[in-house]
Design an enzyme around this catalytic site. Structure first.
Site, PDB file in Angstrom:
ATOM      1  N   HIS A 211       0.883  -1.169   0.000  1.00  0.00           N
ATOM      2  CA  HIS A 211       0.000   0.000   0.000  1.00  0.00           C
ATOM      3  C   HIS A 211       0.920   1.218   0.000  1.00  0.00           C
ATOM      4  O   HIS A 211       2.085   1.129   0.409  1.00  0.00           O
ATOM      5  CB  HIS A 211      -0.935  -0.041   1.208  1.00  0.00           C
ATOM      6  CG  HIS A 211      -2.025  -1.067   1.035  1.00  0.00           C
ATOM      7  ND1 HIS A 211      -3.317  -0.731   0.741  1.00  0.00           N
ATOM      8  CD2 HIS A 211      -1.989  -2.418   1.066  1.00  0.00           C
ATOM      9  CE1 HIS A 211      -4.044  -1.835   0.609  1.00  0.00           C
ATOM     10  NE2 HIS A 211      -3.257  -2.884   0.800  1.00  0.00           N
ATOM     11  N   CYS A 242      -7.782  -1.341   3.544  1.00  0.00           N
ATOM     12  CA  CYS A 242      -8.459  -2.415   4.272  1.00  0.00           C
ATOM     13  C   CYS A 242      -9.343  -1.743   5.314  1.00  0.00           C
ATOM     14  O   CYS A 242      -8.847  -1.000   6.163  1.00  0.00           O
ATOM     15  CB  CYS A 242      -7.426  -3.319   4.932  1.00  0.00           C
ATOM     16  SG  CYS A 242      -8.159  -4.551   6.007  1.00  0.00           S
TER      17      CYS A 242
END
Ligand code: HMG
Ligand code: MG
Length: 312
Positions: A211, A242
């Site tokens: 990420h 998430c």
């Protein structure tokens, strides 16, 4: 540095799953299908198209089976879905998928928040699913989340990561993707984790999943390439996150990754301008600008060109 660059790497597209799971705006099944087909047109051969998790936990992806059955893709495109347990596995299998992607965390707190299980319980569940899936001839990938840092516990020890990877190797998964779930890693940490894993698993079976919360994802990819990894996860336009990892922003943008790799002479089989078309479609569907830098630059350049034409 750069003595042994690979000729080619595999880009594993996670946008339709990791990206959309985090979006609150409801996207229609037909629009998800159009987006996945646009990604495939750009040359992506590995696409994670949805998940089969509890719809109470991830409402956006409750239509996984409908998405899979509506897709029309070239035969050489391999699609897969995220699966947390046997129930998800049965649904993924019934949808006709030939690959499933399991997931668990290296840190206890994220494991509990994300799948309501301890790490040891999660390994047992993964084994249960893997036994069934391998028997059925499925291809199995498994993500390890919070490899570098946990949003609840902070830094995660390399020994915790090793323990989980050892467990997954024993279970027989084909590929393991190491996740920097909150985008906190730096290239030195990437090298250290990979050095520790050398010998435990063949690096051909290892992927990296960054990420890009703090802008270190591309540098981390370079560290991964330097260590011998050739599979990288990324997400169209830098979508992603998430919902059970506060502070996590989008994944590394596929366009940014492909731009950098092509510039370094590393092939991906992906056509950047078609990828920008897919990114533009994602922006339209979500009604917002996506964070990917290459996409933004290209779309801004096009917008300027259009304005110029209009003015003439
Ligand atoms: P739970 O509440 O502990 O589960 O959730 P349960 O077994 O007690 O079941 C509760 C209800 O969910 C039951 O329904 C089950 O039937 C149903 P009810 O009786 O209440 O009506 N259920 C399911 N329904 C559909 N599909 C299923 C399923 N399983 C149970 N597969 C559970 C446990 C694992 C299900 C839940 O915690 C869950 O779905 N978690 C998923 C969360 C998630 O998707 N997180 C994001 C993906 S991970 C990620 O993004 C990281 C990654 O990108 C890598 C990285 O960046 O690090 C992969
Ligand atoms: Mg992720």
């Amino acid at each position: 540095m750069f003595d042994n660059l690979p000729n080619e790497v595999t880009v594993f597209e996670v946008g339709p799953r990791d990206g959309l799971q985090n979006e609150s705006k409801h996207i229609e099944t037909a629009d998800k299908v159009a987006l996945i087909e646009a990604v495939a047109r750009a040359g992506l051969k590995q696409i994670e198209v949805t998940s089969f998790v509890s719809p109470k936990w991830i409402p956006q992806l409750a239509d996984g089976a409908q998405v899979v059955s509506a897709l029309t893709l070239p035969a050489d495109v391999s699609i897969s879905a995220l699966v947390p347990n046997l129930k998800g596995y049965e649904a993924a299998k019934a949808s006709g998928l030939k690959q499933i992607n399991l997931f668990l965390s290296a840190s206890e707190a994220h494991s509990k928040k994300n799948i309501n299980k301890s790490v040891a319980e999660a390994i047992n569940t993964m084994k249960e699913v893997a036994d069934a899936a391998l028997q059925d001839g499925m291809r199995l990938r498994c993500y390890v989340s919070t490899v570098f840092a946990c949003p609840y516990e902070g830094p995660v020890s390399i020994s915790a990561v090793l323990k989980v990877v050892e467990g997954l190797v024993a279970i027989g998964v084909h590929e393991i993707s190491l996740g920097d779930t909150i985008g906190a890693a730096n290239p030195l940490q990437v090298k250290q984790v990979l050095d520790a894993l050398r010998g435990l698993i063949s690096f051909e079976r290892l992927a990296l999943h960054f990420h890009d919360t703090r802008g270190t994802a591309l540098a981390n990819v370079v560290a991964g390439i330097e260590s011998g990894v050739t599979i990288f996860d990324s997400s169209l336009g830098g979508l992603g996150g998430c919902p059970y990892a506060p502070g996590a922003s989008g994944n590394l943008a596929t366009e940014d990754l492909v731009y950098m790799l092509h510039g370094m002479g590393i092939r991906t089989g992906i056509d950047l301008s078609s990828l920008v078309e897919a990114g533009a479609l994602a922006q339209k569907l979500l009604g917002k600008e996506l964070p990917g830098r290459y996409l933004r630059a290209e779309l801004a350049a096009r917008a300027k060109a259009c304005a110029k034409v209009g003015a003439e």
